[in-house]
Design a protein around this motif. Structure first.
Motif, PDB file in Angstrom:
ATOM      1  N   GLU A  67     -14.890  10.273  -7.426  1.00 14.88           N
ATOM      2  CA  GLU A  67     -16.468   9.745  -8.301  1.00 14.88           C
ATOM      3  C   GLU A  67     -16.974   8.389  -7.796  1.00 14.88           C
ATOM      4  OE1 GLU A  67     -19.007  11.679 -10.468  1.00 14.88           O
ATOM      5  OE2 GLU A  67     -18.003  12.273  -9.670  1.00 14.88           O
ATOM      6  N   HIS A  68     -16.142   7.806  -7.966  1.00 12.76           N
ATOM      7  CA  HIS A  68     -16.815   6.423  -7.421  1.00 12.76           C
ATOM      8  C   HIS A  68     -17.358   6.743  -6.145  1.00 12.76           C
ATOM      9  CE1 HIS A  68     -16.059   1.968  -6.506  1.00 12.76           C
ATOM     10  NE2 HIS A  68     -15.778   2.425  -5.511  1.00 12.76           N
ATOM     11  N   VAL A  69     -16.087   6.906  -5.198  1.00 15.52           N
ATOM     12  CA  VAL A  69     -16.736   6.903  -3.914  1.00 15.52           C
ATOM     13  C   VAL A  69     -17.884   7.284  -3.440  1.00 15.52           C
ATOM     14  CG1 VAL A  69     -14.279   6.235  -2.881  1.00 15.52           C
ATOM     15  CG2 VAL A  69     -14.812   8.733  -3.022  1.00 15.52           C
ATOM     16  N   ARG A  70     -17.954   9.247  -3.982  1.00 14.05           N
ATOM     17  CA  ARG A  70     -18.908   9.493  -3.899  1.00 14.05           C
ATOM     18  C   ARG A  70     -19.854   9.140  -4.706  1.00 14.05           C
ATOM     19  NH1 ARG A  70     -21.580  13.923  -6.773  1.00 14.05           N
ATOM     20  NH2 ARG A  70     -20.167  13.568  -8.385  1.00 14.05           N
ATOM     21  N   VAL A  71     -20.287   8.636  -5.840  1.00 19.01           N
ATOM     22  CA  VAL A  71     -21.261   8.360  -6.331  1.00 19.01           C
ATOM     23  C   VAL A  71     -21.650   7.180  -5.883  1.00 19.01           C
ATOM     24  CG1 VAL A  71     -22.758   8.391  -8.744  1.00 19.01           C
ATOM     25  CG2 VAL A  71     -21.330   9.836  -8.327  1.00 19.01           C
ATOM     26  N   ARG A  92     -17.605  15.204   3.746  1.00 19.31           N
ATOM     27  CA  ARG A  92     -16.883  15.315   4.496  1.00 19.31           C
ATOM     28  C   ARG A  92     -15.685  14.241   4.255  1.00 19.31           C
ATOM     29  NH1 ARG A  92     -12.420  18.352   6.496  1.00 19.31           N
ATOM     30  NH2 ARG A  92     -11.603  17.468   8.834  1.00 19.31           N
ATOM     31  N   THR A  93     -15.868  13.446   4.117  1.00 24.09           N
ATOM     32  CA  THR A  93     -15.308  12.455   3.564  1.00 24.09           C
ATOM     33  C   THR A  93     -14.323  12.341   2.362  1.00 24.09           C
ATOM     34  OG1 THR A  93     -16.407  10.837   5.133  1.00 24.09           O
ATOM     35  CG2 THR A  93     -15.252   9.539   3.774  1.00 24.09           C
ATOM     36  N   VAL A  94     -15.262  12.511   1.108  1.00 26.41           N
ATOM     37  CA  VAL A  94     -14.372  12.623  -0.126  1.00 26.41           C
ATOM     38  C   VAL A  94     -13.487  13.573   0.092  1.00 26.41           C
ATOM     39  CG1 VAL A  94     -15.159  13.622  -2.300  1.00 26.41           C
ATOM     40  CG2 VAL A  94     -16.970  11.399  -0.808  1.00 26.41           C
ATOM     41  N   HIS A 110      -7.586  15.262  -0.284  1.00 26.91           N
ATOM     42  CA  HIS A 110      -6.692  15.382   0.285  1.00 26.91           C
ATOM     43  C   HIS A 110      -5.111  14.554   0.452  1.00 26.91           C
ATOM     44  CE1 HIS A 110      -7.106  19.900   1.185  1.00 26.91           C
ATOM     45  NE2 HIS A 110      -8.489  18.850   1.474  1.00 26.91           N
ATOM     46  N   ASP A 111      -5.366  13.560   0.745  1.00 25.65           N
ATOM     47  CA  ASP A 111      -5.209  12.246   1.027  1.00 25.65           C
ATOM     48  C   ASP A 111      -4.730  11.416  -0.128  1.00 25.65           C
ATOM     49  OD1 ASP A 111      -5.830  12.091   3.846  1.00 25.65           O
ATOM     50  OD2 ASP A 111      -6.904  10.318   3.310  1.00 25.65           O
TER      51      ASP A 111
END
Length: 344
Positions: free
Chosen positions: A49-53, A60-62, A67-68
Motif C-alpha cells: 500500500e505504501h509503494v502504491r499510494v 505493473r510495478t506494484v 510477486h517478489d
C-alpha cells in the motif's frame, strides 16, 4: 504442496505455495505463476500500500513487487523463519536456489531489488536492525549479443514482395522495413515521424535532402541519412498514403490514425514470416542489423555511434563483438589451417 508452519510473531506470514522450478524460458523478471494475494502478512500488505499510494508506483510495478514478496514469504516459510528474522545467509541460499532452478541473473537481480526495498522500508519503520539483502548480489550472466540478421536475410526481407491483395498495406510495410533497416531507427523514432517539419513534430522527413530528423532517447535530436532504396520506398508510400485532414503522421493505419509501435511489431513479424525467414523479425533486430552491417563494411565505430544516436561509445562497442563473430566465421570457412582434418 504441504505448507510448513511458522512461529508466531509480528510480521509472520502464512505460507504460499512455491512452484517446483522456475521456467528457464520465461522472460527475465516476470513472476512465476503463483498466487501472490494468498497468505501475505499485514506487514507486507502495508508495504505494498505504501509503494502504491505514497510512492505512486505504476500498477505493473506494484504487481511485480507483490510477486517478489510472495516468493520471499514462501521461501521463509520453507525454513521456517519469520520475515523479520531473515539474515543475509538465508538470502544467499535462496539466490543459489533460484539460480539452480534456471532463473537468469537479471531475473534474480530484479527480485532482490524488490526484497531490498521491502527491508529498507522495514528499517525505517524500526522493525529490523539491518537490511539482510544489502550486499547480496545476483549471479552474473553473460551479456547476450544483439540479434542481427545476416546481410542476405536483411536484403531479402527488404526486397520481399508480399502476395497479399492489398497494395496499400504492402507499400506501407515495405517503406517501414526500408526505413528501419536503411537508417537504423528505433521504432519509437519511426512512430514519431511526420511527413513535413512543424513546431509540433517530433520528427520529420526531408526527402529532397535525403535525411530523416528524429527525436531519440533523452529528447536528443539527430539527423540520419536516408539511402536511395528507402527514399524510393517512402516516395511510393506517400503516393498511396493519401491526405488525411489534421493527420501529419508519416505512417498511418487504415483509419488515418498514427501507426503505433505495437502495430509495427505485428506487421514486421508477419512480413518476416511471409518472406520465409527462420526467425520472426522485430524492429530493434533491424536496427541491430543496420549497425552490424555498416560496421562490417566500414569499420568506423564512431560513425555507427553517431548514426545510432548513442550517447556513449561503449554502447556501440557491442557491435564489434558481432563483427568479430562474422570475421571468425569467414576465417573458419576459408583459411586452410582453420579447417578441421577429417578422421582417416
Amino acid at each position: 504442496m504441504a505448507r510448513a508452519p511458522l512461529p508466531a510473531g509480528a510480521g509472520t506470514p502464512a505460507a504460499v505455495p512455491v512452484p517446483a522450478a522456475a521456467d528457464p524460458a520465461a522472460p527475465a523478471g516476470l513472476p512465476d505463476p503463483i498466487a501472490p494475494a494468498e497468505g501475505l502478512s499485514p506487514l507486507v500488505l502495508r508495504y505494498l500500500e505504501h509503494v502504491r499510494v505514497e510512492k505512486r508506483l505504476a500498477a505493473r510495478t506494484v504487481d511485480l513487487y507483490t510477486h517478489d514478496l510472495a516468493r520471499l514469504t514462501a521461501l521463509a516459510a520453507q525454513v521456517p523463519i519469520d520475515l523479520l528474522q531473515v539474515q543475509p545467509a538465508h538470502v544467499r541460499r535462496w539466490v543459489a536456489q533460484m539460480h539452480g532452478q534456471g532463473r537468469s541473473g537479471r531475473g534474480i537481480a530484479l527480485i532482490l531489488s524488490g526484497w531490498r526495498g521491502f527491508y529498507t522500508w522495514l528499517g525505517r519503520e524500526g522493525r529490523v536492525p539491518s537490511n539482510p539483502v544489502v550486499g547480496v548480489r545476483a549471479p552474473r550472466s553473460g551479456k547476450p549479443l544483439p540479434k542481427a540478421l545476416s546481410v542476405d536475410d536483411a536484403v531479402g526481407l527488404a526486397d520481399f514482395e508480399s502476395s497479399e491483395d492489398d497494395p496499400w498495406l504492402d507499400t506501407r510495410d515495405a517503406a517501414l522495413v526500408e526505413l528501419l533497416y536503411g537508417c537504423g531507427l528505433r521504432v519509437g523514432e519511426v512512430v514519431g515521424l511526420d511527413v513535413v517539419a512543424s513546431p509540433a513534430a517530433r520528427g520529420w522527413l526531408d526527402l529532397d535532402a535525403g535525411e530523416a530528423h528524429v527525436l531519440g532517447k533523452g529528447s536528443k535530436r539527430r539527423s540520419v541519412p536516408v539511402g536511395s532504396a528507402a527514399l524510393a520506398a517512402l516516395r511510393a508510400w506517400l503516393a498511396v498514403r493519401g491526405d488525411t485532414p489534421g493527420q501529419a503522421a508519416l505512417f498511418t493505419g487504415r483509419h488515418g490514425t498514427r501507426l503505433t509501435a505495437q502495430s509495427i511489431w505485428q506487421r514486421l513479424r508477419r512480413r518476416s514470416l511471409q518472406a520465409g525467414l527462420a526467425t520472426p523479425v522485430h524492429p530493434h533486430m533491424l536496427r541491430h542489423s543496420f549497425a552490424s552491417h555498416v560496421l562490417q563494411s566500414s569499420g568506423d565505430l564512431r560513425a555507427v555511434q553517431e548514426l545510432l544516436g548513442h550517447a556513449n561509445i561503449t554502447t556501440t562497442q557491442v557491435y564489434t563483438r558481432l563483427d568479430f563473430q562474422h570475421l571468425a566465421k569467414a576465417y573458419d570457412a576459408a583459411h586452410p589451417r582453420a579447417q578441421r582434418k577429417k578422421n582417416p
